[in-house]
Design an enzyme around this catalytic site. Sequence first.
Site: not given
Ligand code: GH3
Ligand code: MG
Ligand code: MG
Length: 316
Positions: A197, A204, A209, A213, A239
């Site tokens: 994503i 978030n 969250h 989710d 994600e």
């Molecule tokens: P990019 O376009 O570069 O992918 O930007 P991004 O903000 O999507 O960056 P990144 O993929 O690094 O971010 C992943 C985020 O997902 C960070 C973390 O807090 C969040 N995350 C990871 N697992 C979960 C989860 O199970 N639930 C939720 N709500 N958030 C999650």
């Molecule tokens: Mg991402």
């Molecule tokens: Mg990611």
Amino acid sequence: YILKDSLGSIKSAVNFIKKIIRNYSSTVLIVDDSKLYRTVLREDLEKLHLNVLEACDGQEALDVLNETEEKISLVLTDYYMPEVDGIELTMRLREDYEKDTLSIIALSASEDEHALSEFIKAGANDFLAKPHTFEGLSVRINSNLDVLDLFQTTKDLSNKDYLTGSYNRRYFFDASEAIVGKNARKDESIVVATLDIDKFKNINDTYGHDVGDAAIKQIASLLKQTLRRTDLVARFGGEEYCILLEDISFEDAQKLFEKIRATFEANIITIKDITIQYTVSLGVAYGKSSDIYEMLKVSDNALYEAKNTGRNKVII
Ligand code: GH3
Ligand code: MG
Ligand code: MG
Ligand code: MG
């Protein structure tokens, strides 16, 4: 209340109903050379709401298992039968089906202790003395189906992701081995895609969250709309999802992933009165390879490029 009175508690009433529902979708294969005994068994099994198939000896049972589209959970087999008898059938079945996917219950005269031991040695899960009582049959069938359910629950716990119910990374690597190996031997191309994503942190941070989710849970259901049931899809963490496809041309893969990207872009989700929309980026590796890690690396690099060149795009 009627159920509550007759079964003791709401919990046992719920379990009772769950069993009925489970039995409606379970199939039992009866194997016996006596037509009369098959009919008696069929009537009893149908009272338990099970789907019933019949075979008149071991060979026919093997044929039924090979040919039917239906998933057979349980085989109820007699001992003495012409051609392939119950013991041989049990041994042959165990070459292809483990105890955790197919339950075999042996039927034999109660005094025939030797036959019962032979059955267990050959791989039967359980046995029942002939002639059976309805109660004896019912408890054995249900307890064996319960064990199969427990095995399935355990497998799901280790193969699936808690939040989304999607397959996890561990399952992806386990299941990909056979697919990658088969295609490498046939010299066919495979496709590995990584989907992530865009700017998910914003979702978030802005909505919390819970909403994040919900967006993650949506990934699997949106992917289902475009992928085939047999395609391998797994949540790799956060994600990010990985997809493994076989039997697809480069052009069709291009079209498919573009369609997936567009599906996410057009999708609006509403969670607790909050409306959100998000996009995804995809990195895709297409080619002949016997190394899943190498393919993942290529798709990961492609994803990195998609992220660095504007997001909401497919790099293949
Ligand atoms: P990019 O376009 O570069 O992918 O930007 P991004 O903000 O999507 O960056 P990144 O993929 O690094 O971010 C992943 C985020 O997902 C960070 C973390 O807090 C969040 N995350 C990871 N697992 C979960 C989860 O199970 N639930 C939720 N709500 N958030 C999650
Ligand atoms: Mg991402
Ligand atoms: Mg990611
Ligand atoms: Mg017989």
